[in-house]
Design a protein around this motif. Structure first.
Motif, PDB file in Angstrom:
ATOM      1  N   ASP A  56      66.518   3.058 -84.052  1.00  0.00           N
ATOM      2  CA  ASP A  56      66.130   4.301 -83.395  1.00  0.00           C
ATOM      3  C   ASP A  56      67.316   5.257 -83.286  1.00  0.00           C
ATOM      4  O   ASP A  56      67.175   6.472 -83.496  1.00  0.00           O
ATOM      5  CB  ASP A  56      65.534   4.017 -82.018  1.00  0.00           C
ATOM      6  CG  ASP A  56      66.508   3.295 -81.097  1.00  0.00           C
ATOM      7  OD1 ASP A  56      67.421   2.623 -81.604  1.00  0.00           O
ATOM      8  OD2 ASP A  56      66.353   3.402 -79.865  1.00  0.00           O
TER       9      ASP A  56
ATOM     10  N   ASN B 265      65.500  10.278 -75.968  1.00  0.00           N
ATOM     11  CA  ASN B 265      64.961   9.141 -76.700  1.00  0.00           C
ATOM     12  C   ASN B 265      65.751   7.862 -76.442  1.00  0.00           C
ATOM     13  O   ASN B 265      65.173   6.773 -76.309  1.00  0.00           O
ATOM     14  CB  ASN B 265      64.930   9.444 -78.199  1.00  0.00           C
ATOM     15  CG  ASN B 265      63.832  10.427 -78.572  1.00  0.00           C
ATOM     16  OD1 ASN B 265      62.851  10.570 -77.854  1.00  0.00           O
ATOM     17  ND2 ASN B 265      63.999  11.108 -79.681  1.00  0.00           N
TER      18      ASN B 265
ATOM     19  N   THR C 175      64.859   6.488 -73.053  1.00  0.00           N
ATOM     20  CA  THR C 175      63.574   5.800 -73.048  1.00  0.00           C
ATOM     21  C   THR C 175      63.720   4.350 -73.490  1.00  0.00           C
ATOM     22  O   THR C 175      63.106   3.436 -72.922  1.00  0.00           O
ATOM     23  CB  THR C 175      62.579   6.527 -73.963  1.00  0.00           C
ATOM     24  OG1 THR C 175      62.492   7.900 -73.584  1.00  0.00           O
ATOM     25  CG2 THR C 175      61.200   5.901 -73.899  1.00  0.00           C
ATOM     26  N   ALA C 176      64.547   4.140 -74.508  1.00  0.00           N
ATOM     27  CA  ALA C 176      64.738   2.788 -75.039  1.00  0.00           C
ATOM     28  C   ALA C 176      65.388   1.862 -74.031  1.00  0.00           C
ATOM     29  O   ALA C 176      65.213   0.637 -74.103  1.00  0.00           O
ATOM     30  CB  ALA C 176      65.578   2.858 -76.317  1.00  0.00           C
TER      31      ALA C 176
ATOM     32  N   THR D 136      62.570  -0.014 -71.985  1.00  0.00           N
ATOM     33  CA  THR D 136      61.840  -1.034 -72.732  1.00  0.00           C
ATOM     34  C   THR D 136      62.713  -2.260 -72.976  1.00  0.00           C
ATOM     35  O   THR D 136      62.257  -3.393 -72.821  1.00  0.00           O
ATOM     36  CB  THR D 136      61.343  -0.460 -74.068  1.00  0.00           C
ATOM     37  OG1 THR D 136      62.455   0.070 -74.820  1.00  0.00           O
ATOM     38  CG2 THR D 136      60.344   0.656 -73.846  1.00  0.00           C
TER      39      THR D 136
ATOM     40  N   GLN E 137      55.505  -2.364 -73.194  1.00  0.00           N
ATOM     41  CA  GLN E 137      54.539  -1.381 -73.680  1.00  0.00           C
ATOM     42  C   GLN E 137      54.184  -0.372 -72.588  1.00  0.00           C
ATOM     43  O   GLN E 137      54.015   0.825 -72.864  1.00  0.00           O
ATOM     44  CB  GLN E 137      53.271  -2.082 -74.183  1.00  0.00           C
ATOM     45  CG  GLN E 137      53.453  -2.877 -75.458  1.00  0.00           C
ATOM     46  CD  GLN E 137      54.137  -4.216 -75.249  1.00  0.00           C
ATOM     47  OE1 GLN E 137      54.261  -4.671 -74.098  1.00  0.00           O
ATOM     48  NE2 GLN E 137      54.574  -4.843 -76.324  1.00  0.00           N
TER      49      GLN E 137
ATOM     50  N   GLN F  94      57.072   2.051 -72.266  1.00  0.00           N
ATOM     51  CA  GLN F  94      57.072   2.994 -73.378  1.00  0.00           C
ATOM     52  C   GLN F  94      55.965   4.034 -73.228  1.00  0.00           C
ATOM     53  O   GLN F  94      56.178   5.230 -73.489  1.00  0.00           O
ATOM     54  CB  GLN F  94      56.900   2.233 -74.696  1.00  0.00           C
ATOM     55  CG  GLN F  94      57.139   3.064 -75.942  1.00  0.00           C
ATOM     56  CD  GLN F  94      57.154   2.212 -77.192  1.00  0.00           C
ATOM     57  OE1 GLN F  94      56.538   1.148 -77.229  1.00  0.00           O
ATOM     58  NE2 GLN F  94      57.845   2.657 -78.210  1.00  0.00           N
TER      59      GLN F  94
END
Length: 274
Positions: free
Chosen positions: A47, A93, A96-97, A100, A189, A192
């Motif tokens: 990513d 971004n 966000t990772a 998770t 999930q 995310q």
């Protein structure tokens, strides 16, 4: 027959006697552990490596001509507008990772193991953020390389370095939000999906990809308070010229506010998660 009572390590209870130097050692050891994990699982960098390439090429070659004309130029003009704004997208971004990955570590039992060790509990979260900021730096470097290849002109190196530093600082504040989500939500999930629902409107309802002056009035009012717009406009002003002061203060205010509110919550949730 007596039953032995096993006490949790003092540090696992958040013992205040742990010195700052010990916390620093704990963070360093955990950072090394996370980096070794990335080395064993290089796919976890996809990513950070691919996202800047895909977004830059997609927006430049799909929207560059039309938006560039609206900016009073062409594709080249749009590149100068887009690349600084994509720093805000990169920060979002990568943040966000964090959530998770953190949630997956809980599901695998890794975090339960950490919480039984004689280390400061905040060290686990800070180490995670340090490693993710390193990934953000890699992603930003790739973004700038791709940006130069498609025509971005770096004319203000101090402004570039200031923009990178500001993006990393703001990104760290976003990470605390997703650490909270990573601790509280049931699975990766869900983290995310929540990140998508919250950040997608922020991302596209901002000045990252296009000027806001053609948006409806109600949406322009939203973008005025959108921290991603403030960050994108600040980096744009620092790198290619334009007003900086107001947007810089807005970005710093959001950064400080998110960190002061969310960091204690994240640490508390981590310590008390059952």
């Amino acid at each position: 027959m007596s039953t032995a009572v096993v006490e949790a390590p003092l540090a696992a209870k958040g013992d205040p006697r742990i010195s700052p130097r010990a916390h620093a050692r704990h963070i360093g050891a955990l950072v090394r552990r996370n980096l070794l994990w990335i080395r064993q699982d290089p796919e976890s960098m996809f990513d950070a490596v691919l996202m800047p390439v895909i977004f830059t090429l997609l927006f430049v070659y799909v929207f560059g001509g039309s938006i560039g004309q609206a900016l009073g130029g062409g594709q080249d003009r749009y590149v100068q507008y887009l690349v600084p704004g994509l720093m805000a997208m990169t920060a979002m971004n990568i943040a966000t990772a964090v959530g998770t990955g953190f949630n997956e570590d809980f599901q695998k039992g890794v975090m339960d193991r950490f919480r039984t060790l004689p280390i400061g509990q905040g060290s686990v979260l800070f180490a995670k953020i340090v490693v993710e900021l390193m990934r953000m730096l890699v992603a930003t470097t790739i973004l700038m390389i791709v940006g130069v290849l498609v025509g971005f002109d770096i004319t203000n190196w101090p402004g570039l370095f200031a923009s990178v530093g500001l993006s990393i600082l703001f990104g760290s504040s976003l990470m605390w939000i997703f650490l909270v989500l990573g601790v509280t939500m049931k699975n990766a999930q869900s983290v995310q999906a929540m990140g998508f629902l919250v950040l997608m409107p922020l991302q596209f309802g901002s000045s990252i990809y296009s000027p806001t002056r053609t948006m409806p009035g109600w949406l322009q009012n939203f973008t005025d308070y959108n921290p991603l717009s403030a960050l994108a406009d600040t980096t744009r002003g620092l790198m290619v010229g334009g007003p900086v002061t107001h947007n810089l203060w807005v970005t710093l205010a959001w950064t400080a506010g998110l960190t002061l509110v969310m960091a204690p919550i994240a640490i508390h949730k981590f310590r008390t998660k059952s």
